[in-house]
Design a protein around this motif. Structure first.
Motif, PDB file in Angstrom:
ATOM      1  N   PRO A  70       4.219  12.248  -1.927  1.00 14.92           N
ATOM      2  CA  PRO A  70       4.680  11.943  -3.284  1.00 14.92           C
ATOM      3  C   PRO A  70       3.796  12.636  -4.321  1.00 14.92           C
ATOM      4  CG  PRO A  70       3.587  10.042  -2.309  1.00 14.92           C
ATOM      5  CD  PRO A  70       3.660  11.074  -1.244  1.00 14.92           C
ATOM      6  N   VAL A  71       4.413  13.220  -5.330  1.00 14.52           N
ATOM      7  CA  VAL A  71       3.697  13.934  -6.395  1.00 14.52           C
ATOM      8  C   VAL A  71       4.047  13.255  -7.718  1.00 14.52           C
ATOM      9  CG1 VAL A  71       3.362  16.146  -7.547  1.00 14.52           C
ATOM     10  CG2 VAL A  71       3.804  16.085  -5.078  1.00 14.52           C
ATOM     11  N   VAL A  72       3.029  12.739  -8.401  1.00 12.17           N
ATOM     12  CA  VAL A  72       3.205  11.998  -9.652  1.00 12.17           C
ATOM     13  C   VAL A  72       2.708  12.864 -10.805  1.00 12.17           C
ATOM     14  CG1 VAL A  72       2.568   9.939 -10.951  1.00 12.17           C
ATOM     15  CG2 VAL A  72       2.906   9.796  -8.468  1.00 12.17           C
ATOM     16  N   GLU A  73       3.603  13.185 -11.732  1.00 12.95           N
ATOM     17  CA  GLU A  73       3.235  13.938 -12.938  1.00 12.95           C
ATOM     18  C   GLU A  73       3.292  12.986 -14.125  1.00 12.95           C
ATOM     19  OE1 GLU A  73       4.726  18.202 -13.203  1.00 12.95           O
ATOM     20  OE2 GLU A  73       6.173  17.321 -11.795  1.00 12.95           O
ATOM     21  N   LEU A  74       2.140  12.767 -14.736  1.00 13.60           N
ATOM     22  CA  LEU A  74       2.045  11.834 -15.852  1.00 13.60           C
ATOM     23  C   LEU A  74       2.661  12.445 -17.113  1.00 13.60           C
ATOM     24  CD1 LEU A  74      -1.593  10.618 -15.170  1.00 13.60           C
ATOM     25  CD2 LEU A  74       0.539   9.375 -14.707  1.00 13.60           C
ATOM     26  N   PRO A  75       3.056  11.598 -18.075  1.00 17.81           N
ATOM     27  CA  PRO A  75       3.659  12.118 -19.312  1.00 17.81           C
ATOM     28  C   PRO A  75       2.706  13.046 -20.050  1.00 17.81           C
ATOM     29  CG  PRO A  75       3.990   9.746 -19.117  1.00 17.81           C
ATOM     30  CD  PRO A  75       3.026  10.132 -18.037  1.00 17.81           C
ATOM     31  N   GLU A  76       3.264  13.925 -20.858  1.00 18.93           N
ATOM     32  CA  GLU A  76       2.466  14.875 -21.634  1.00 18.93           C
ATOM     33  C   GLU A  76       1.436  14.119 -22.473  1.00 18.93           C
ATOM     34  OE1 GLU A  76       1.285  18.613 -22.565  1.00 18.93           O
ATOM     35  OE2 GLU A  76       2.983  18.122 -21.272  1.00 18.93           O
ATOM     36  N   GLY A  77       0.190  14.584 -22.393  1.00 19.29           N
ATOM     37  CA  GLY A  77      -0.882  13.958 -23.151  1.00 19.29           C
ATOM     38  C   GLY A  77      -1.553  12.802 -22.436  1.00 19.29           C
ATOM     39  N   THR A  78      -1.056  12.448 -21.245  1.00 21.17           N
ATOM     40  CA  THR A  78      -1.636  11.340 -20.477  1.00 21.17           C
ATOM     41  C   THR A  78      -2.334  11.894 -19.242  1.00 21.17           C
ATOM     42  OG1 THR A  78       0.137   9.876 -21.194  1.00 21.17           O
ATOM     43  CG2 THR A  78      -1.151   9.180 -19.277  1.00 21.17           C
ATOM     44  N   THR A  79      -3.525  11.380 -18.934  1.00 25.24           N
ATOM     45  CA  THR A  79      -4.239  11.737 -17.710  1.00 25.24           C
ATOM     46  C   THR A  79      -4.620  10.459 -16.984  1.00 25.24           C
ATOM     47  OG1 THR A  79      -6.473  11.703 -18.645  1.00 25.24           O
ATOM     48  CG2 THR A  79      -5.205  13.754 -18.906  1.00 25.24           C
ATOM     49  N   VAL A  80      -5.218  10.627 -15.823  1.00 22.84           N
ATOM     50  CA  VAL A  80      -5.611   9.449 -15.040  1.00 22.84           C
ATOM     51  C   VAL A  80      -6.708   8.654 -15.744  1.00 22.84           C
ATOM     52  CG1 VAL A  80      -4.948  10.470 -12.843  1.00 22.84           C
ATOM     53  CG2 VAL A  80      -7.269  10.828 -13.702  1.00 22.84           C
ATOM     54  N   SER A  82      -6.667   8.048 -18.987  1.00 24.90           N
ATOM     55  CA  SER A  82      -6.096   7.347 -20.147  1.00 24.90           C
ATOM     56  C   SER A  82      -6.083   5.844 -19.875  1.00 24.90           C
ATOM     57  CB  SER A  82      -4.672   7.845 -20.413  1.00 24.90           C
ATOM     58  OG  SER A  82      -4.664   9.233 -20.709  1.00 24.90           O
ATOM     59  N   PRO A  83      -6.201   5.040 -20.919  1.00 24.74           N
ATOM     60  CA  PRO A  83      -6.255   3.579 -20.726  1.00 24.74           C
ATOM     61  C   PRO A  83      -5.070   3.055 -19.920  1.00 24.74           C
ATOM     62  CG  PRO A  83      -6.795   4.151 -22.992  1.00 24.74           C
ATOM     63  CD  PRO A  83      -6.338   5.412 -22.339  1.00 24.74           C
ATOM     64  N   GLY A  84      -5.352   2.278 -18.901  1.00 27.58           N
ATOM     65  CA  GLY A  84      -4.337   1.612 -18.098  1.00 27.58           C
ATOM     66  C   GLY A  84      -3.692   2.483 -17.022  1.00 27.58           C
ATOM     67  N   THR A  85      -3.918   3.806 -17.050  1.00 31.42           N
ATOM     68  CA  THR A  85      -3.241   4.697 -16.102  1.00 31.42           C
ATOM     69  C   THR A  85      -3.774   4.505 -14.691  1.00 31.42           C
ATOM     70  OG1 THR A  85      -2.886   6.337 -17.850  1.00 31.42           O
ATOM     71  CG2 THR A  85      -2.673   7.088 -15.571  1.00 31.42           C
ATOM     72  N   ARG A  86      -5.102   4.419 -14.553  1.00 32.59           N
ATOM     73  CA  ARG A  86      -5.672   4.233 -13.216  1.00 32.59           C
ATOM     74  C   ARG A  86      -5.135   2.955 -12.578  1.00 32.59           C
ATOM     75  NH1 ARG A  86     -11.019   5.244 -10.488  1.00 32.59           N
ATOM     76  NH2 ARG A  86     -11.188   3.570  -8.943  1.00 32.59           N
ATOM     77  N   ASP A  87      -5.103   1.858 -13.366  1.00 32.87           N
ATOM     78  CA  ASP A  87      -4.618   0.591 -12.818  1.00 32.87           C
ATOM     79  C   ASP A  87      -3.151   0.699 -12.414  1.00 32.87           C
ATOM     80  OD1 ASP A  87      -7.084  -0.507 -13.239  1.00 32.87           O
ATOM     81  OD2 ASP A  87      -6.559  -1.417 -15.181  1.00 32.87           O
ATOM     82  N   ALA A  88      -2.351   1.420 -13.225  1.00 32.86           N
ATOM     83  CA  ALA A  88      -0.931   1.576 -12.901  1.00 32.86           C
ATOM     84  C   ALA A  88      -0.754   2.361 -11.600  1.00 32.86           C
ATOM     85  CB  ALA A  88      -0.205   2.276 -14.047  1.00 32.86           C
ATOM     86  N   LEU A  89      -1.550   3.410 -11.451  1.00 34.11           N
ATOM     87  CA  LEU A  89      -1.476   4.196 -10.216  1.00 34.11           C
ATOM     88  C   LEU A  89      -1.903   3.360  -9.021  1.00 34.11           C
ATOM     89  CD1 LEU A  89      -2.936   7.585 -11.519  1.00 34.11           C
ATOM     90  CD2 LEU A  89      -0.635   7.248 -10.582  1.00 34.11           C
ATOM     91  N   GLU A  90      -2.937   2.560  -9.202  1.00 33.86           N
ATOM     92  CA  GLU A  90      -3.407   1.734  -8.091  1.00 33.86           C
ATOM     93  C   GLU A  90      -2.338   0.725  -7.682  1.00 33.86           C
ATOM     94  OE1 GLU A  90      -7.353  -0.779  -6.720  1.00 33.86           O
ATOM     95  OE2 GLU A  90      -7.166  -0.078  -8.784  1.00 33.86           O
ATOM     96  N   ARG A  91      -1.694   0.092  -8.669  1.00 35.76           N
ATOM     97  CA  ARG A  91      -0.642  -0.869  -8.346  1.00 35.76           C
ATOM     98  C   ARG A  91       0.543  -0.174  -7.669  1.00 35.76           C
ATOM     99  NH1 ARG A  91      -1.791  -2.631 -13.592  1.00 35.76           N
ATOM    100  NH2 ARG A  91       0.080  -1.552 -14.358  1.00 35.76           N
ATOM    101  N   ALA A  92       0.884   1.016  -8.164  1.00 34.87           N
ATOM    102  CA  ALA A  92       2.040   1.725  -7.618  1.00 34.87           C
ATOM    103  C   ALA A  92       1.827   2.079  -6.145  1.00 34.87           C
ATOM    104  CB  ALA A  92       2.316   2.984  -8.441  1.00 34.87           C
ATOM    105  N   PHE A  93       0.710   2.700  -5.830  1.00 36.24           N
ATOM    106  CA  PHE A  93       0.468   3.107  -4.447  1.00 36.24           C
ATOM    107  C   PHE A  93       0.141   1.915  -3.552  1.00 36.24           C
ATOM    108  CE2 PHE A  93      -0.075   7.406  -6.253  1.00 36.24           C
ATOM    109  CZ  PHE A  93       0.686   8.129  -5.332  1.00 36.24           C
ATOM    110  N   ALA A  94      -0.489   0.889  -4.121  1.00 34.49           N
ATOM    111  CA  ALA A  94      -0.750  -0.322  -3.331  1.00 34.49           C
ATOM    112  C   ALA A  94       0.557  -0.993  -2.943  1.00 34.49           C
ATOM    113  CB  ALA A  94      -1.646  -1.282  -4.110  1.00 34.49           C
ATOM    114  N   GLY A  95       1.539  -0.928  -3.854  1.00 30.36           N
ATOM    115  CA  GLY A  95       2.844  -1.493  -3.529  1.00 30.36           C
ATOM    116  C   GLY A  95       3.492  -0.774  -2.363  1.00 30.36           C
TER     117      GLY A  95
END
Length: 709
Positions: A70-80, A82-95
């Motif tokens: 799986p390849v996840v491309e974050l929205p323009e201007g957002t990186t890992v 950015s606030p809350g992005t790491r947690d969102a990625l962790e929840r997504a892959f943990a799911g």
């Protein structure tokens, strides 16, 4: 042969009744056999296979199966970051990892390795291993399930695509649905009927097709019995149906043609059967034997699925020979003359020699140009050089044959899977991430330290040892190694070997698996003893042919030319598929870059015997003519004049069968059909029409030399 024919003609009703029983039983077996065939490609005893088997038994996924990426491309201007992005990625892959069937390597859910974050932090990729489902790979629906699960937990505007070899293959193979063996076989039957109608010009065209149907169903009945003893590969069903069609039609075509010739010479129907079986029937026995001997190359291999194909393949010529030698004489002696309408009356013209239906004017004229007239003697050299001008370049091209799976670059050229791979490659991630190397280490091994050492191996872009039950058991643990290059290529294979060397030296008890390790070991298993098997097959064939032709030189020449023909067929594979000079134009498939490891070996086994058929047909008739006249020139002219047209038509029928096989969506089956079709055409035209008569003319009386002992 005379005694057998006499016995059959005395018991016509019993023979027909027996074959009717076999026909009904074979029809029932044909409907059952596909469900009893195996999809396994196993190589027991090989290091890579045993490591993969241990991984599958312990973890239920991975091993020979390639992962989803799986390849996840974050929205323009957002990186890992950015606030809350790491947690969102962790929840997504943990799911995704919560599914007990799956094993996930992803930042930050299962590993802290930031090398899975690329493109300045805007793109994240991971690996997801699902349950292995044999040669077809993983569940085709799993990719979309994983993508949907990730999207629900990620910020709006995030793009999620899933790539992987299975996804790329699925996209590349978006062709019409497989219509099954029956439709391809019916297409082959239709093509054969058209050729036979042209040859006979009468309802006799139906007789070879009837023999083929009987032979095919008899073979399916025998294969059904074979499945009770050993696992039989699913590839067998295609070979039985289409090669069985070609072989049975070839054999019966030879006998029926000779029967018509004897009938036209004034013999009654039963006398014509006896004379045809005494000559053409013997050639069929020799041909069936050479086809069976060619398949010894598969039977002798220490690889179960190929050995099963060899066993089943042996049944094809045996069933075709049996039906031709027993049922066909009865049909010709009873209903043959009635079926030979409307062309039968015209065919019963005596040629000037009083020997039955006249030989082909075209082939007789060509043979005379090669062999008979002194002022045309140079034609034999021209024919030889012309044949070599085609065969030698193709043989040279064959040396570029590369064994392995097609690389990702030649699979899908568009679609989400292709776009995801392009995204990774633009970010500097090598396509080797699609073919990770799995290292199984015993309990007590410091997996993180092992991963650090493996990450330093040349050609490795990442090595990780995630924690959690999906990666550790009481008695083992896994380390995932991502090579920069796909393990199907030379560079990737070298990386696998270096990982193996380090594991053997520094990780006691470690076992290296993955698709690359399996491919390396499988190739060594398949081809390691091939020279010895080739020598055995050639020796047995030499004895059979020397006895049939009563000549050492003809037998040796037949084997040599057969190998030359097979080499040319390999050259066609390299040019058409590996390099793509024709695959895209004909099938819409780009260059594969490599040929599946089992295809050349199986093509050899079948081509060796099938190509020898035409050599036997032609030289057996030449030998017969030479015995009757003592003249090599007459033998060439009469032999080629009477058999050349038959060989051409028989080859065309086989070619049409292989063309039907090439319509099957399986890529490897298309490639094998190309090898078989090209080999048959080259053999029947370049070799038998040009090279064989030219060499026989050049060698003169030496053709017939046989020591008194």
């Amino acid at each position: 042969m005379p005694r057998l024919t006499q016995f059959l003609l005395r018991h016509k009703l019993a023979v027909v009744a027996a074959w009717l029983v076999v026909l009904v039983a074979g029809g029932a077996a044909a409907g059952v056999v596909p469900d009893r065939l195996s999809q396994e490609f196993s190589f027991p005893g090989e290091e890579g296979y045993e490591a993969n088997l241990a991984i599958l038994e312990a973890y239920g996924n991975g091993g020979p199966g390639n992962p989803l990426v799986p390849v996840v491309e974050l929205p323009e201007g957002t990186t890992v970051d950015s606030p809350g992005t790491r947690d969102a990625l962790e929840r997504a892959f943990a799911g995704v990892a919560a599914d007990p069937r799956l094993r996930v390597l992803a930042w930050p859910a299962t590993t802290g390795d930031r090398r899975l974050v690329v493109d300045g932090g805007q793109t994240v990729y991971g690996l997801v291993w699902g349950p292995f489902q044999g040669p077809e790979g993983g569940d085709p629906a799993l990719g979309e399930t994983v993508a949907a699960g990730l999207r629900t937990a990620l910020p709006p505007g995030t793009t999620v695509r899933v790539t992987g070899l299975d996804q790329l293959r699925a996209t590349a193979a978006e062709e019409p649905a497989d219509t099954g063996v029956l439709v391809e076989t019916l297409a082959g039957f239709l093509g054969a009927l058209l050729v036979l109608a042209f040859v006979f010009g009468s309802f006799l065209a139906l007789v070879p097709l009837l023999i083929a149907a009987v032979a095919i169903l008899t073979t399916f009945l025998a294969v059904l019995g074979l499945t009770g003893l050993v696992e039989v590969s699913f590839i067998v069903q295609f070979l039985v149906a289409l090669i069985g069609l070609g072989v049975a039609v070839d054999y019966s075509l030879l006998v029926v043609t000779r029967w018509r010739e004897e009938l036209a010479a004034g013999h009654d129907r039963e006398q014509a059967v006896h004379r045809a079986m005494a000559t053409a029937g013997r050639a069929v026995v020799t041909s069936g034997g050479t086809v069976a001997v060619g398949l010894l190359a598969l039977v002798l291999l220490p690889v179960p699925f190929l050995r099963s194909i060899g066993y089943a393949g042996l049944l094809i010529p045996l069933a075709a020979t049996l039906a031709t030698l027993t049922l066909l004489p009865v049909l010709l002696a009873t209903v043959g003359p009635r079926l030979d309408w409307p062309a039968g009356r015209r065919a019963r013209r005596l040629d000037p020699a009083g020997r039955g239906r006249a030989a082909s004017r075209l082939w007789t004229g060509w043979a005379a140009g090669v062999a008979r007239h002194r002022w045309l003697a140079r034609h034999r050299w021209l024919a030889t050089l012309a044949a070599l001008a085609v065969l030698v370049p193709l043989g040279v091209a064959a040396f570029g044959l590369r064994l392995g799976e097609p690389p990702a670059a030649v699979l899908a050229q568009s679609g989400p899977a292709r776009e995801a791979l392009d995204t990774l490659e633009r970010a500097g991630v090598g396509s080797g991430a699609l073919t990770p190397i799995e290292v199984l280490v015993p309990a007590g091994t410091d997996r993180q330290a092992a991963a650090d050492r493996l990450a330093g191996v040349a050609g490795v872009q990442l090595a990780a040892a995630p924690t959690g039950p999906a990666w550790q058991r009481d008695d083992s643990g896994l380390v995932s190694v991502l090579p920069a290059a796909e393990t199907s290529g030379d560079e990737g294979e070298a990386t696998v070997e270096r990982v193996r060397d380090l594991a053997a030296a520094e990780l006691p008890g470690a076992r290296v698996g993955g698709s690359g390790a399996l491919a390396i070991d499988a190739t060594a298993s398949l081809y390691g003893s091939f020279p010895l098997m080739l020598a055995v097959v050639a020796a047995v064939t030499f004895v059979l042919l020397a006895r049939a032709f009563r000549s050492l030189l003809l037998a040796f020449k037949a084997i040599l030319l057969n190998l030359l023909s097979i080499g040319a067929a390999y050259g066609v594979l390299v040019l058409v598929w590996q390099e793509g000079h024709g695959s895209e134009a004909i099938w819409g498939i780009p260059a594969t870059g490599a040929i599946a490891m089992w295809v050349p070996l199986m093509a050899f086994a079948f081509l060796y015997g099938l190509s020898m058929d035409y050599e036997v047909f032609l030289l057996a008739r030449m030998r017969e003519e030479y015995d009757g006249t003592g003249s090599t020139q007459t033998a060439i002219v009469q032999g080629l004049g009477r058999v050349g047209r038959l060989v051409t038509c028989a080859a065309l029928i086989l070619f049409l069968s292989f063309a039907s096989m090439a319509a099957i969506p399986e890529l490897d089956v298309k490639i094998m059909a190309t090898a078989l079709g090209a080999g048959i055409l080259i053999d029947a035209t370049i070799l038998r029409a040009l090279l064989v008569p030219a060499l026989v003319a050049l060698l003169g009386r030496w053709n017939w030399w046989l020591p008194p002992w």
